[in-house]
Design an enzyme around this catalytic site. Sequence first.
Site, PDB file in Angstrom:
ATOM      1  N   PHE A  83       0.857  -1.183   0.000  1.00  0.00           N
ATOM      2  CA  PHE A  83       0.000   0.000   0.000  1.00  0.00           C
ATOM      3  C   PHE A  83       0.891   1.230   0.000  1.00  0.00           C
ATOM      4  CE2 PHE A  83      -4.519   0.947   0.879  1.00  0.00           C
ATOM      5  CZ  PHE A  83      -5.091  -0.261   0.534  1.00  0.00           C
TER       6      PHE A  83
ATOM      7  N   GLN B 162      -7.558  14.681   3.736  1.00  0.00           N
ATOM      8  CA  GLN B 162      -6.912  13.925   2.662  1.00  0.00           C
ATOM      9  C   GLN B 162      -7.789  13.766   1.425  1.00  0.00           C
ATOM     10  OE1 GLN B 162      -6.125   9.446   3.088  1.00  0.00           O
ATOM     11  NE2 GLN B 162      -4.093  10.348   3.030  1.00  0.00           N
TER      12      GLN B 162
ATOM     13  N   HIS C 182      -8.035  11.438  -1.734  1.00  0.00           N
ATOM     14  CA  HIS C 182      -7.541  10.151  -2.241  1.00  0.00           C
ATOM     15  C   HIS C 182      -7.391  10.273  -3.755  1.00  0.00           C
ATOM     16  CE1 HIS C 182      -7.360   5.919  -3.211  1.00  0.00           C
ATOM     17  NE2 HIS C 182      -7.355   5.594  -1.936  1.00  0.00           N
TER      18      HIS C 182
ATOM     19  N   LEU D  73     -14.852   5.432  -4.273  1.00  0.00           N
ATOM     20  CA  LEU D  73     -13.438   5.087  -4.140  1.00  0.00           C
ATOM     21  C   LEU D  73     -13.016   3.865  -4.947  1.00  0.00           C
ATOM     22  CD1 LEU D  73     -11.072   6.169  -2.310  1.00  0.00           C
ATOM     23  CD2 LEU D  73     -11.362   4.029  -1.096  1.00  0.00           C
TER      24      LEU D  73
ATOM     25  N   GLU E 252      -6.681   1.896  -3.047  1.00  0.00           N
ATOM     26  CA  GLU E 252      -5.248   1.876  -3.322  1.00  0.00           C
ATOM     27  C   GLU E 252      -4.764   0.434  -3.503  1.00  0.00           C
ATOM     28  OE1 GLU E 252      -3.470   4.836  -0.793  1.00  0.00           O
ATOM     29  OE2 GLU E 252      -1.802   3.479  -0.466  1.00  0.00           O
TER      30      GLU E 252
ATOM     31  N   ARG F  65      -0.581   9.373  -0.550  1.00  0.00           N
ATOM     32  CA  ARG F  65      -1.752   9.886  -1.281  1.00  0.00           C
ATOM     33  C   ARG F  65      -1.644  11.367  -1.622  1.00  0.00           C
ATOM     34  NH1 ARG F  65      -6.287   6.583   2.178  1.00  0.00           N
ATOM     35  NH2 ARG F  65      -5.661   4.595   1.291  1.00  0.00           N
TER      36      ARG F  65
ATOM     37  N   HIS G 180     -11.542  12.396   1.070  1.00  0.00           N
ATOM     38  CA  HIS G 180     -11.552  11.035   1.602  1.00  0.00           C
ATOM     39  C   HIS G 180     -11.481  10.925   3.118  1.00  0.00           C
ATOM     40  CE1 HIS G 180     -11.091   6.759   1.447  1.00  0.00           C
ATOM     41  NE2 HIS G 180      -9.886   6.783   1.993  1.00  0.00           N
TER      42      HIS G 180
ATOM     43  N   ARG H  95      -2.562  10.834   6.164  1.00  0.00           N
ATOM     44  CA  ARG H  95      -2.659   9.460   6.660  1.00  0.00           C
ATOM     45  C   ARG H  95      -2.180   8.477   5.604  1.00  0.00           C
ATOM     46  NH1 ARG H  95      -6.396   5.257   6.031  1.00  0.00           N
ATOM     47  NH2 ARG H  95      -8.017   6.506   5.041  1.00  0.00           N
TER      48      ARG H  95
HETATM   49  C1  LIG Z   1     -14.744   4.293   0.727  1.00  0.00           C
HETATM   50  C2  LIG Z   1     -13.737   4.226   1.851  1.00  0.00           C
HETATM   51  C3  LIG Z   1     -12.752   3.251   1.843  1.00  0.00           C
HETATM   52  C4  LIG Z   1     -11.817   3.200   2.885  1.00  0.00           C
HETATM   53  N1  LIG Z   1     -10.854   2.222   2.870  1.00  0.00           N
HETATM   54  C5  LIG Z   1      -9.986   2.131   3.905  1.00  0.00           C
HETATM   55  C6  LIG Z   1      -9.020   1.085   3.965  1.00  0.00           C
HETATM   56  O1  LIG Z   1      -8.957   0.230   3.103  1.00  0.00           O
HETATM   57  N2  LIG Z   1      -8.179   1.047   5.018  1.00  0.00           N
HETATM   58  C7  LIG Z   1      -8.226   1.976   6.016  1.00  0.00           C
HETATM   59  O2  LIG Z   1      -7.443   1.880   6.950  1.00  0.00           O
HETATM   60  N3  LIG Z   1      -9.140   2.961   5.995  1.00  0.00           N
HETATM   61  C8  LIG Z   1     -10.018   3.056   4.968  1.00  0.00           C
HETATM   62  N4  LIG Z   1     -10.946   4.063   4.963  1.00  0.00           N
HETATM   63  C9  LIG Z   1     -11.069   4.940   6.124  1.00  0.00           C
HETATM   64  C10 LIG Z   1     -11.812   4.204   7.233  1.00  0.00           C
HETATM   65  O3  LIG Z   1     -12.680   3.257   6.696  1.00  0.00           O
HETATM   66  C11 LIG Z   1     -12.625   5.156   8.100  1.00  0.00           C
HETATM   67  O4  LIG Z   1     -11.817   6.217   8.516  1.00  0.00           O
HETATM   68  C12 LIG Z   1     -13.121   4.408   9.329  1.00  0.00           C
HETATM   69  O5  LIG Z   1     -13.823   3.249   8.957  1.00  0.00           O
HETATM   70  C13 LIG Z   1     -13.975   5.264  10.226  1.00  0.00           C
HETATM   71  O6  LIG Z   1     -14.453   4.451  11.286  1.00  0.00           O
HETATM   72  P1  LIG Z   1     -15.213   5.077  12.522  1.00  0.00           P
HETATM   73  O7  LIG Z   1     -15.543   3.966  13.430  1.00  0.00           O
HETATM   74  O8  LIG Z   1     -14.446   6.225  13.031  1.00  0.00           O
HETATM   75  O9  LIG Z   1     -16.533   5.656  11.852  1.00  0.00           O
HETATM   76  P2  LIG Z   1     -17.745   4.919  11.081  1.00  0.00           P
HETATM   77  O10 LIG Z   1     -17.451   3.534  10.725  1.00  0.00           O
HETATM   78  O11 LIG Z   1     -18.204   5.809  10.007  1.00  0.00           O
HETATM   79  O12 LIG Z   1     -18.851   4.932  12.173  1.00  0.00           O
HETATM   80  C14 LIG Z   1     -19.450   6.129  12.603  1.00  0.00           C
HETATM   81  C15 LIG Z   1     -20.633   5.771  13.429  1.00  0.00           C
HETATM   82  O13 LIG Z   1     -21.099   6.923  14.073  1.00  0.00           O
HETATM   83  C16 LIG Z   1     -22.492   6.958  14.009  1.00  0.00           C
HETATM   84  N5  LIG Z   1     -22.891   8.367  14.119  1.00  0.00           N
HETATM   85  C17 LIG Z   1     -22.429   9.436  13.431  1.00  0.00           C
HETATM   86  N6  LIG Z   1     -23.046  10.555  13.847  1.00  0.00           N
HETATM   87  C18 LIG Z   1     -23.882  10.186  14.836  1.00  0.00           C
HETATM   88  C19 LIG Z   1     -24.795  10.878  15.674  1.00  0.00           C
HETATM   89  N7  LIG Z   1     -24.995  12.182  15.564  1.00  0.00           N
HETATM   90  N8  LIG Z   1     -25.506  10.163  16.578  1.00  0.00           N
HETATM   91  C20 LIG Z   1     -25.364   8.826  16.678  1.00  0.00           C
HETATM   92  N9  LIG Z   1     -24.518   8.120  15.914  1.00  0.00           N
HETATM   93  C21 LIG Z   1     -23.780   8.806  15.022  1.00  0.00           C
HETATM   94  C22 LIG Z   1     -22.858   6.291  12.715  1.00  0.00           C
HETATM   95  O14 LIG Z   1     -24.157   5.759  12.781  1.00  0.00           O
HETATM   96  C23 LIG Z   1     -21.800   5.196  12.655  1.00  0.00           C
HETATM   97  O15 LIG Z   1     -22.259   4.045  13.323  1.00  0.00           O
HETATM   98  C24 LIG Z   1     -11.884   4.131   3.927  1.00  0.00           C
HETATM   99  C25 LIG Z   1     -12.883   5.109   3.937  1.00  0.00           C
HETATM  100  C26 LIG Z   1     -13.785   5.168   2.894  1.00  0.00           C
HETATM  101  C27 LIG Z   1     -14.813   6.268   2.915  1.00  0.00           C
END
Ligand SMILES: Cc1cc2nc3c(=O)[nH]c(=O)nc-3n(C[C@H](O)[C@H](O)[C@H](O)COP(=O)(O)OP(=O)(O)OC[C@H]3O[C@@H](n4cnc5c(N)ncnc54)[C@H](O)[C@@H]3O)c2cc1C
Length: 596
Positions: A116, A236, A238, A248, A251, A282, A369, A411
């Site tokens: 990666f 960031q 992407h 997306l 990568e 990136r 991203h 990142r």
């Molecule tokens: C398309 C894509 C591909 C990616 N691929 C990779 C990868 O391959 N490797 C990598 O390391 N990272 C990757 N990333 C980044 C990574 O996936 C995210 O940064 C990470 O999953 C975020 O996780 P989280 O638990 O912080 O948030 P999330 O998984 O988004 O969870 C947020 C939670 O908060 C809740 N929430 C939000 N606001 C409220 C509110 N007001 N009240 C109650 N609940 C709320 C939502 O319901 C959800 O359950 C990718 C991101 C994207 C967008």
Amino acid sequence: MKKHQYEVIIVGGGGAGLMAALYASRSASTAVLSKLYPTRSHTGAAQGGVGAALGSSEEDHPEWHTFDTVKGSDYLGDQDSIEFMCEEAVPAIYELEHMGLPFDRTPDGKISQRPFGGHTNNITKKPVRRAAHAADRTGHMILQTLYQQCIKNQVKFFDEFHVVDVLVENGVTAGVVAIELATGEFHIFHAKSVIIATGGHGRIWEITSNAYAYTGDGLAITLRRGIPAEDMEFFQFHPTGIYKMGILITEGVRGEGGVLINGQGERFMERYAPTVKDLASRDVISRAMYIEMSEGRGINGKNYLYMDVRPEVVNKYAAIDGRKRSDGRPYEVTGEEILGKLPDIIDFCQTYLGVDPIMQPMPVQPTAHYAMGGIPTNMYGEVVIDENNTVLPGLYAAGEVACVSVHGANRLGTNSLLDLVVFGKYSGLKAAEYARGVDFPVLPPDAGDFARQQFDRIRNASGKERAVDIASEMKKVMFDHVGVFRVDAGMRTALAKVRELRERYLEVSVMDKGKLFNTEILNTWELGNLLELAEVTTVSALARTESRGAHARDDYPKRNDQDWLKHTLAWMRNGEIELRYKPVVLTKYEPKERVY
Ligand SMILES: Cc1cc2nc3c(=O)[nH]c(=O)nc-3n(C[C@H](O)[C@H](O)[C@H](O)COP(=O)(O)OP(=O)(O)OC[C@H]3O[C@@H](n4cnc5c(N)ncnc54)[C@H](O)[C@@H]3O)c2cc1C
């Protein structure tokens, strides 16, 4: 208002929230509140992989992972936290494996890993295989695995509860206020510890890979309660979003040997990053793409380039690069192997573009991203509220909403999923430990008032503005002027526009004045969050007169460690943004120029 009481409340059911819930629930009564059904969280969209120096098929070390992350962060990441994350990565991945996560395997049964961007063998400087993956559905598998574990451990879930305020009384966290989507009722959740794990805010920009739910709620809520936001200028882009749609293309495609090609059929990354080429960081690739397009070398002169993973192209460049398989044979792939490694990507392209990536190149452009900035925390997920790192008792943040800071100015791919599991775990442990040592705090008598006022205002507004117009104007101006490249004048245009939009936002009236499933009101409230965060982002970016990581300024093209090796903290005070700064934690690595 209905009242509930739990020792630990977790806001968000994504990877960070669920990991925190698993650990907190071992010793404290724990509930997860999520505006989405948990398995619909954005973590489920993560494709490419999760980083850890397992060394499954070649030599690797947590120290190398640490150094790559420090360098990738353009030296803005806090080195103590980065070292902690990269050390903890190895046991964390094995722990996920033992929970049942179906990682892809090497022929001898180990967890398979792919290269990666920015992950290197620190001696040869060549890409190293560090991303553990489950096809191109790694996040989906993490989310499902953690959710199953939470259900098994009887974590209490409140699904489709939208948290709209965090309660802090006498300098101590006391709970949150939420709206139940189905009924529109306000609920008060009285708690000893609150962990914010609400994900990112990439819906500020026009072209974005982020889910509709990425409206920065947790960050906006804490800002309104006087807690600063850290490093918001670093967002960031992407390199490979599907042209015009932003969806997306992982990568991992480049990890499997895909290359970026310009309108002249040239593999242009050779010129910008001669050693790692298409696997540079990136920020480096997104900028290179912009330069290619602005100098007229886009495909047909347009603002897109090709991501090419056709087997004959992969094999041609693998031979030129001297790339080998893990058993030492030359790297050669068939269409079938590519399909096996990247099934979802191939499916997306067929569905959204009518393009089959095994036969045709994919049109791509940089897409918004990932938020490097967020709620400031220390490495245990404790929220810190000033430049002296003073802890706010009982408040924690983890995942994309938090800024530890391990990602600094940029990142590395795979380090976010890693951040979720490591800091999700430690925030859960710390929140439960804190809860064991204290009584329930006093609930403020007017606990629901602040939230209710915000929603009454939206419900009763009678102006002529429409939320969708304001959102699209914000997204466009932010994409044009506070995107991959920035200059003072452009950012000032964006700031003036965002401020005008914030005024006009007060004139937005909603058609649905009802209570049941009123998504219109909630979406309007979310737009208010995005507007505030757009302003904080722009003000933080204008002030930083240097280029570092994802913050690239044409008018200040150089990194300036003398004046800017420091984190930005932004407070919202009576509608005005105040900026202060805190030092970066350096341990072993002196800032150097990044060379790829
Ligand atoms: C398309 C894509 C591909 C990616 N691929 C990779 C990868 O391959 N490797 C990598 O390391 N990272 C990757 N990333 C980044 C990574 O996936 C995210 O940064 C990470 O999953 C975020 O996780 P989280 O638990 O912080 O948030 P999330 O998984 O988004 O969870 C947020 C939670 O908060 C809740 N929430 C939000 N606001 C409220 C509110 N007001 N009240 C109650 N609940 C709320 C939502 O319901 C959800 O359950 C990718 C991101 C994207 C967008």
